[in-house]
Design an enzyme around this catalytic site. Structure first.
Site, PDB file in Angstrom:
ATOM      1  N   ASP A 112       0.910  -1.314  -0.011  1.00  0.00           N
ATOM      2  CA  ASP A 112      -0.122  -0.274  -0.017  1.00  0.00           C
ATOM      3  C   ASP A 112       0.617   1.418  -0.044  1.00  0.00           C
ATOM      4  OD1 ASP A 112       0.683  -0.025   2.657  1.00  0.00           O
ATOM      5  OD2 ASP A 112      -1.097  -1.180   3.160  1.00  0.00           O
ATOM      6  N   LYS A 124      -4.137   4.051  -1.427  1.00  0.00           N
ATOM      7  CA  LYS A 124      -4.890   5.038  -1.857  1.00  0.00           C
ATOM      8  C   LYS A 124      -4.555   5.554  -3.360  1.00  0.00           C
ATOM      9  CE  LYS A 124      -5.774   6.452   2.770  1.00  0.00           C
ATOM     10  NZ  LYS A 124      -5.268   7.616   3.786  1.00  0.00           N
ATOM     11  N   MET A 157      -1.758   9.286  12.546  1.00  0.00           N
ATOM     12  CA  MET A 157      -2.879   9.500  11.855  1.00  0.00           C
ATOM     13  C   MET A 157      -3.635  10.852  12.691  1.00  0.00           C
ATOM     14  SD  MET A 157      -4.363   5.701  11.308  1.00  0.00           S
ATOM     15  CE  MET A 157      -4.519   5.073  12.970  1.00  0.00           C
TER      16      MET A 157
HETATM   17  N1  SAH Z   1       1.447   0.214  10.862  1.00  0.00           N
HETATM   18  C1  SAH Z   1       2.068   1.676  10.789  1.00  0.00           C
HETATM   19  C2  SAH Z   1       1.088   2.553  11.125  1.00  0.00           C
HETATM   20  C3  SAH Z   1       0.019   2.490  10.158  1.00  0.00           C
HETATM   21  S1  SAH Z   1      -1.210   3.914  10.451  1.00  0.00           S
HETATM   22  C4  SAH Z   1       3.343   1.663  11.745  1.00  0.00           C
HETATM   23  O1  SAH Z   1       3.636   0.918  12.394  1.00  0.00           O
HETATM   24  O2  SAH Z   1       4.211   2.946  11.433  1.00  0.00           O
HETATM   25  C5  SAH Z   1      -0.631   5.247   9.433  1.00  0.00           C
HETATM   26  C6  SAH Z   1       0.094   6.372  10.176  1.00  0.00           C
HETATM   27  O3  SAH Z   1       1.266   5.808  10.375  1.00  0.00           O
HETATM   28  C7  SAH Z   1       0.192   7.703   9.377  1.00  0.00           C
HETATM   29  O4  SAH Z   1      -0.928   8.357   9.369  1.00  0.00           O
HETATM   30  C8  SAH Z   1       1.158   8.210  10.219  1.00  0.00           C
HETATM   31  O5  SAH Z   1       0.706   8.694  11.330  1.00  0.00           O
HETATM   32  C9  SAH Z   1       2.047   7.100  10.760  1.00  0.00           C
HETATM   33  N2  SAH Z   1       3.425   6.886   9.800  1.00  0.00           N
HETATM   34  C10 SAH Z   1       3.510   5.855   8.984  1.00  0.00           C
HETATM   35  N3  SAH Z   1       4.986   6.074   8.389  1.00  0.00           N
HETATM   36  C11 SAH Z   1       5.265   7.230   8.713  1.00  0.00           C
HETATM   37  C12 SAH Z   1       6.268   8.037   8.308  1.00  0.00           C
HETATM   38  N4  SAH Z   1       7.308   7.574   7.650  1.00  0.00           N
HETATM   39  N5  SAH Z   1       6.312   9.250   9.100  1.00  0.00           N
HETATM   40  C13 SAH Z   1       5.563   9.723   9.765  1.00  0.00           C
HETATM   41  N6  SAH Z   1       4.537   8.944  10.003  1.00  0.00           N
HETATM   42  C14 SAH Z   1       4.156   7.720   9.538  1.00  0.00           C
END
Ligand code: SAH
Length: 523
Positions: A39, A61, A176
């Site tokens: 994704d 998306k 998020m």
């Molecule tokens: N499973 C993921 C989170 C998924 S929810 C994890 O463990 O990181 C998606 C959210 O993750 C985004 O809205 C943001 O808040 C955060 N996120 C994921 N990758 C990111 C990145 N490289 N930098 C900042 N926020 C990130």
């Protein structure tokens, strides 16, 4: 249990963005997958690790719209596994941290599909870490909580306990949470968290696009608004945010955030790209050249058959070494047939390519241009010299050697051709794997800071691919050596920097030194 023919699903955490942050186990799963379902937050770099025949399915998306609903994704995983496929479901960060990985696992369990979960580095911890913010610190924070900033208002029973969160946990991390930031900070202050508590948002953490905004609970929402910071970002709240001042490291790297175009062949690009990434840059690979076997092997084969008649073989590139040695092998010979011939290598990379075949160069010039070789190799009068090279090699070396009295055979060991950029651009969160059209657009919008050329053919072919040298005006143009620079000037480019040592390391070195100039690239 994994059966031999049955389908299987790996729920793999891809890590937060930096492709180096995937786990060893995750990478192994990715390498064996027949189907890769990925994704928006997946780094396209990782998709290069898959089998050449792997099927890619993008479920992120597109233009704000989900390509598939969660229900449909679950169904897809079940179907692919039931068709007997090994599936890697690649998810940003950790699969069980707000990634809906639990729901996917549930669907697999219900359908009786065998699966395993490969946990990973979550952005909740890694994005702050790359911004220089430890989530715990002795004396400052002994607990942290990871909270959704996007609570579904219909799930009343799961509603966040703001009263407890505001006062009971030292470091708060919201995922998020960009859209709801004003409500989040308001709730926390309302429930007793002091307005002067430090807070930071880290966007695209662990990638060269990382951006950090620092403030306090009282003003962070305003600052984020002013900076125009958009998702994806991690919000960190707590005293640990102050440590960034001392621990900032990633966004201080010399080439941090710079987009650098790499024009070498696909096979050669990775070394340069890795070095660029280590320095904080974002390499954009658009191979301008590709290598192919000679149209006619007769001259090379004849040279190999008569190899004992030569006094020297001079290799001018790693490709020349590989093409020559592979052909030698194909014809049924091996390195022993080179026992009596002396070997010269132009440049340390070429010497290293020889070493891979356990061959040592007898001579390596101090300067890696053709003209210096003829002078340095010694008295070649009457000597027979073989030059296995590309079809478009410059004649300078052969001419200089002949002038010094040598008998020179130049043979085509491989051909350098204009790369056909056939691969499709991979839809991810902008972590690029571009086509020439994408690159043309990035250049037109001044989104490429540096263009690197590592040979004359990369110059000519990039200009041919783009169709317009003018597009390169806004970028800093860096060449590996004077010959390449000469070609660049010939085609009407302005050369900004030329490496002093004509190697990838030399190129990286001058680029690092000149990085200050990048903030004001001439246009
Ligand atoms: N499973 C993921 C989170 C998924 S929810 C994890 O463990 O990181 C998606 C959210 O993750 C985004 O809205 C943001 O808040 C955060 N996120 C994921 N990758 C990111 C990145 N490289 N930098 C900042 N926020 C990130």
């Amino acid at each position: 249990m994994r059966t031999k023919d049955g389908g299987y699903v790996f729920l793999v955490g891809a890590g937060p963005g930096d492709p180096g942050l995937i786990t060893v186990k995750g990478l192994e799963a990715l390498r064996q997958a027949e189907v890769v379902v990925y994704d928006y937050l997946t780094n396209a770099e990782l998709l290069k690790e898959t089998r050449p025949d792997a099927e890619f399915i993008y479920v992120g998306k597109r233009g704000g719209q989900h390509t598939l609903s969660q229900e449909e994704i679950n169904q897809l995983l079940v179907e692919k596994a039931q068709a007997g496929k090994t599936v890697a479901r690649l998810k940003g960060g950790d699969p069980f941290v707000f990634g809906r990985g639990g729901e996917e696992a549930m669907a697999l369990a219900e359908a009786g599909v065998p699966f395993e979960v490969i946990p990973a580095v979550t952005s909740a911890v890694a994005a702050p870490a790359y911004a220089g913010i430890p989530v715990t610190q002795r004396g400052l924070a002994s607990s942290f909580a990871v909270v959704t900033g996007h609570e579904d208002p219909t799930k009343a029973e799961l509603a966040i306990d703001w009263k407890y969160l505001a006062r009971g946990v030292d470091t708060l991390i919201f995922l998020m949470g960009v859209g709801n930031l004003p409500e989040i900070v308001a709730r926390l202050m309302e429930h007793g968290r002091p307005p002067e508590t430090p807070a930071a948002l880290v966007r695209w953490g662990t990638t060269p696009r990382q951006e950090t905004v620092v403030g306090t609970l009282a003003d962070i929402a305003e600052k984020v608004e002013a900076a125009g910071l958009r998702p994806p970002a991690v919000t960190v709240i707590g005293q640990v945010v102050n440590l960034r001042e001392h621990l900032r490291w990633y966004d201080r790297k010399p080439l941090f955030g710079k987009r650098v175009l790499v024009t070498r062949s696909r096979e050669q690009a990775s070394v340069l790209s890795r070095r660029l990434r280590e320095l904080g840059a974002e390499p954009v690979e658009l191979p301008a050249i590709a290598f192919q076997p000679p149209e006619d092997y007769t001259p090379l084969d004849a040279a190999i058959r008569h190899i004992h008649q030569y006094d020297w073989i001079i290799f001018t590139s790693t490709n020349g070494v590989r093409a020559f040695m592979e052909r030698l092998w194909t014809l049924g010979w091996d390195a022993r047939s080179l026992a009596r011939v002396k070997l010269a290598a132009i440049g340390p990379a070429t010497a290293a390519a020889l070493e891979q075949y356990h061959l040592r160069a007898d001579y390596m010039p101090d300067q890696y241009v053709a003209e210096a070789v003829a002078a340095g190799i010694g008295d070649v009068s009457g000597q027979r010299i073989l030059l296995p090279r590309t079809d478009i090699a410059r004649p300078a070396l052969a001419i200089a050697l002949r002038e010094a009295g040598a008998i020179v055979d130049e043979v085509t060991a491989y051909r350098t051709v204009l790369a056909e950029v056939v691969q499709e651009s991979v839809p991810t969160g902008g972590l690029v794997s571009p086509t020439s059209e994408d690159v043309r657009q990035m250049l037109a919008e001044n989104q490429i800071d540096v263009v690197t050329f590592t040979s004359s053919s990369t110059v000519r072919n990039l200009v041919a691919l783009l169709g317009d040298a003018e597009l390169l005006r806004g970028a800093l143009i860096v060449c590996i050596g004077p010959i390449t620079a000469g070609t660049a000037r010939e085609v009407g480019l302005r050369v900004d920097v030329v490496a002093e040592e004509y190697t990838v390391d030399g190129l990286i070195e001058v680029l690092t030194r000149e990085s200050g100039a990048l903030d004001g690239v001439p246009s």
